[in-house]
Design a protein around this motif. Structure first.
Motif, PDB file in Angstrom:
ATOM      1  N   ALA A  36       0.633  -0.973   0.203  1.00 47.58           N
ATOM      2  CA  ALA A  36      -0.281   0.227   0.023  1.00 47.58           C
ATOM      3  C   ALA A  36       0.726   1.069   0.034  1.00 47.58           C
ATOM      4  O   ALA A  36       1.476   1.503   1.420  1.00 47.58           O
ATOM      5  CB  ALA A  36      -1.499   0.044   0.870  1.00 47.58           C
ATOM      6  N   ASN A  37       0.586   1.631  -1.293  1.00 53.05           N
ATOM      7  CA  ASN A  37       1.498   3.628  -0.957  1.00 53.05           C
ATOM      8  C   ASN A  37       3.717   3.039  -1.033  1.00 53.05           C
ATOM      9  O   ASN A  37       3.499   3.443  -0.213  1.00 53.05           O
ATOM     10  CB  ASN A  37       0.702   4.138  -0.353  1.00 53.05           C
ATOM     11  N   GLY A  38       3.767   1.632  -1.579  1.00 56.02           N
ATOM     12  CA  GLY A  38       5.052   1.783  -1.443  1.00 56.02           C
ATOM     13  C   GLY A  38       5.252   0.562   0.668  1.00 56.02           C
ATOM     14  O   GLY A  38       5.957   0.648   0.181  1.00 56.02           O
ATOM     15  N   GLY A  39       4.499   0.561   1.063  1.00 52.23           N
ATOM     16  CA  GLY A  39       4.846   0.177   1.917  1.00 52.23           C
ATOM     17  C   GLY A  39       4.030  -1.317   2.030  1.00 52.23           C
ATOM     18  O   GLY A  39       3.602  -1.858   1.440  1.00 52.23           O
ATOM     19  N   SER A  40       4.338  -2.078   3.252  1.00 48.91           N
ATOM     20  CA  SER A  40       4.173  -3.384   3.765  1.00 48.91           C
ATOM     21  C   SER A  40       2.572  -3.476   4.086  1.00 48.91           C
ATOM     22  O   SER A  40       1.929  -2.071   5.151  1.00 48.91           O
ATOM     23  CB  SER A  40       4.713  -3.832   4.882  1.00 48.91           C
ATOM     24  N   TYR A  41       1.683  -3.565   3.728  1.00 50.18           N
ATOM     25  CA  TYR A  41       0.136  -4.124   3.773  1.00 50.18           C
ATOM     26  C   TYR A  41      -0.033  -5.882   3.960  1.00 50.18           C
ATOM     27  O   TYR A  41      -0.178  -6.644   2.885  1.00 50.18           O
ATOM     28  CB  TYR A  41      -1.179  -3.253   3.438  1.00 50.18           C
ATOM     29  N   ARG A  42      -0.379  -6.726   5.186  1.00 49.66           N
ATOM     30  CA  ARG A  42      -0.732  -7.582   4.606  1.00 49.66           C
ATOM     31  C   ARG A  42      -1.529  -8.239   4.944  1.00 49.66           C
ATOM     32  O   ARG A  42      -2.477  -8.236   6.473  1.00 49.66           O
ATOM     33  CB  ARG A  42       0.750  -8.465   5.718  1.00 49.66           C
ATOM     34  N   VAL A  43      -2.690  -8.332   4.400  1.00 56.89           N
ATOM     35  CA  VAL A  43      -4.516  -9.010   4.542  1.00 56.89           C
ATOM     36  C   VAL A  43      -4.499 -10.631   5.102  1.00 56.89           C
ATOM     37  O   VAL A  43      -3.649 -11.343   4.897  1.00 56.89           O
ATOM     38  CB  VAL A  43      -4.794  -8.841   3.336  1.00 56.89           C
ATOM     39  N   THR A  44      -5.382 -10.564   5.735  1.00 57.95           N
ATOM     40  CA  THR A  44      -5.400 -11.699   6.513  1.00 57.95           C
ATOM     41  C   THR A  44      -7.580 -12.158   6.342  1.00 57.95           C
ATOM     42  O   THR A  44      -7.444 -11.095   6.696  1.00 57.95           O
ATOM     43  CB  THR A  44      -4.959 -12.065   8.369  1.00 57.95           C
ATOM     44  N   GLY A  45      -7.733 -12.995   6.303  1.00 51.53           N
ATOM     45  CA  GLY A  45      -9.423 -13.188   6.364  1.00 51.53           C
ATOM     46  C   GLY A  45      -9.020 -13.319   7.973  1.00 51.53           C
ATOM     47  O   GLY A  45      -9.826 -13.740   8.531  1.00 51.53           O
ATOM     48  N   ALA A  46      -8.265 -13.346   8.781  1.00 50.33           N
ATOM     49  CA  ALA A  46      -8.750 -13.741  10.228  1.00 50.33           C
ATOM     50  C   ALA A  46      -9.698 -15.086  10.635  1.00 50.33           C
ATOM     51  O   ALA A  46      -9.157 -16.406  10.310  1.00 50.33           O
ATOM     52  CB  ALA A  46      -8.744 -12.739  11.019  1.00 50.33           C
ATOM     53  N   GLY A  47     -10.734 -15.034  10.711  1.00 47.15           N
ATOM     54  CA  GLY A  47     -11.701 -15.634  11.049  1.00 47.15           C
ATOM     55  C   GLY A  47     -12.537 -17.002  10.288  1.00 47.15           C
ATOM     56  O   GLY A  47     -12.939 -17.948   9.946  1.00 47.15           O
ATOM     57  N   GLU A  48     -11.562 -17.087   8.564  1.00 46.22           N
ATOM     58  CA  GLU A  48     -12.295 -17.641   7.723  1.00 46.22           C
ATOM     59  C   GLU A  48     -13.296 -17.749   7.500  1.00 46.22           C
ATOM     60  O   GLU A  48     -13.501 -19.196   7.421  1.00 46.22           O
ATOM     61  CB  GLU A  48     -11.240 -18.854   7.532  1.00 46.22           C
ATOM     62  N   GLY A  49     -14.672 -16.982   6.918  1.00 51.55           N
ATOM     63  CA  GLY A  49     -15.641 -16.724   6.931  1.00 51.55           C
ATOM     64  C   GLY A  49     -17.007 -16.594   8.222  1.00 51.55           C
ATOM     65  O   GLY A  49     -18.405 -16.577   8.351  1.00 51.55           O
ATOM     66  N   GLU A  50     -15.646 -16.891   9.623  1.00 46.20           N
ATOM     67  CA  GLU A  50     -16.122 -16.579  11.019  1.00 46.20           C
ATOM     68  C   GLU A  50     -16.365 -15.382  11.410  1.00 46.20           C
ATOM     69  O   GLU A  50     -17.178 -15.185  12.630  1.00 46.20           O
ATOM     70  CB  GLU A  50     -16.223 -17.912  12.581  1.00 46.20           C
ATOM     71  N   GLY A  51     -15.256 -14.961  11.965  1.00 45.55           N
ATOM     72  CA  GLY A  51     -14.686 -13.314  11.970  1.00 45.55           C
ATOM     73  C   GLY A  51     -14.936 -12.700  11.084  1.00 45.55           C
ATOM     74  O   GLY A  51     -15.480 -12.660   9.896  1.00 45.55           O
ATOM     75  N   ILE A  52     -13.798 -11.218  11.180  1.00 38.45           N
ATOM     76  CA  ILE A  52     -13.856 -10.615  10.335  1.00 38.45           C
ATOM     77  C   ILE A  52     -12.428 -10.260   9.979  1.00 38.45           C
ATOM     78  O   ILE A  52     -11.687 -10.805  10.025  1.00 38.45           O
ATOM     79  CB  ILE A  52     -14.213  -8.891  10.624  1.00 38.45           C
ATOM     80  N   GLY A  53     -12.266  -9.781   8.548  1.00 39.24           N
ATOM     81  CA  GLY A  53     -11.050  -9.743   7.833  1.00 39.24           C
ATOM     82  C   GLY A  53     -10.217  -8.543   8.866  1.00 39.24           C
ATOM     83  O   GLY A  53     -10.456  -8.192   9.213  1.00 39.24           O
ATOM     84  N   GLY A  54      -8.576  -8.545   8.415  1.00 42.44           N
ATOM     85  CA  GLY A  54      -7.554  -7.437   8.906  1.00 42.44           C
ATOM     86  C   GLY A  54      -7.197  -7.797   8.496  1.00 42.44           C
ATOM     87  O   GLY A  54      -6.264  -7.789   7.048  1.00 42.44           O
ATOM     88  N   ALA A  55      -6.013  -6.452   8.683  1.00 39.92           N
ATOM     89  CA  ALA A  55      -4.378  -6.544   7.858  1.00 39.92           C
ATOM     90  C   ALA A  55      -3.322  -5.896   9.180  1.00 39.92           C
ATOM     91  O   ALA A  55      -4.093  -5.363  10.208  1.00 39.92           O
ATOM     92  CB  ALA A  55      -4.867  -5.820   7.090  1.00 39.92           C
ATOM     93  N   ILE A  56      -2.095  -6.480   9.233  1.00 37.29           N
ATOM     94  CA  ILE A  56      -1.508  -5.278   9.658  1.00 37.29           C
ATOM     95  C   ILE A  56      -0.368  -4.561   8.699  1.00 37.29           C
ATOM     96  O   ILE A  56      -0.017  -5.125   8.166  1.00 37.29           O
ATOM     97  CB  ILE A  56      -0.087  -6.245   9.858  1.00 37.29           C
ATOM     98  N   ARG A  57      -0.222  -2.842   9.051  1.00 33.97           N
ATOM     99  CA  ARG A  57       0.217  -2.542   8.127  1.00 33.97           C
ATOM    100  C   ARG A  57       1.276  -1.871   8.912  1.00 33.97           C
ATOM    101  O   ARG A  57       1.569  -1.159  10.107  1.00 33.97           O
ATOM    102  CB  ARG A  57      -0.963  -0.954   8.584  1.00 33.97           C
TER     103      ARG A  57
END
Length: 123
Positions: A36-57
């Motif tokens: 993202a804009n040259g930075g690290s943005y690591r996306v996860t599905g976290a709960g794989e359908g049971e929870g919400i997704g998110g990311a580490i920025r």
């Protein structure tokens, strides 16, 4: 008036590799680098359908580290033990509400605050 659900979380850290390892070990999450804009943005599905997704920025030290979310787990005490084994700390030990809901607050290795909980038993 309708309520607005939480549908994403983000963990900002100056140590994204360590955060990815910690959350991967603790919760079994996997991450995919999206950049993202040259930075690290690591996306996860976290709960794989049971929870919400998110990311580490990756903050690259340009802003404070942050994270606030609760993860639902089967056993709060065991999750606290595993968090410490993975390099985290227990900030607030396991507490049980009168309803039976058990929770604890943890710190990941970068000092981000997160919570874990087990819902009350079904009546």
């Amino acid at each position: 008036m309708s309520t607005t659900p939480i549908t994403w979380f983000e963990i900002g850290t100056d140590r994204p590799d360590e955060a990815e390892r910690f959350y991967g070990e603790l919760f079994g999450w996997t991450f995919e680098e999206q950049g993202a804009n040259g930075g690290s943005y690591r996306v996860t599905g976290a709960g794989e359908g049971e929870g919400i997704g998110g990311a580490i920025r990756a903050t690259d030290g340009k802003s404070p580290n942050y994270a606030v979310f609760y993860a639902e787990v089967a056993d709060v005490a065991e999750t606290c033990r595993r968090a410490e084994a993975a390099g985290g700390k227990v900030l607030v030990p396991v507490k049980t509400a009168p309803s039976g809901l058990a929770f604890a607050h943890l710190l990941d290795p970068a000092g981000n605050h997160l919570g874990v909980f087990t819902p009350p038993p079904s009546a």
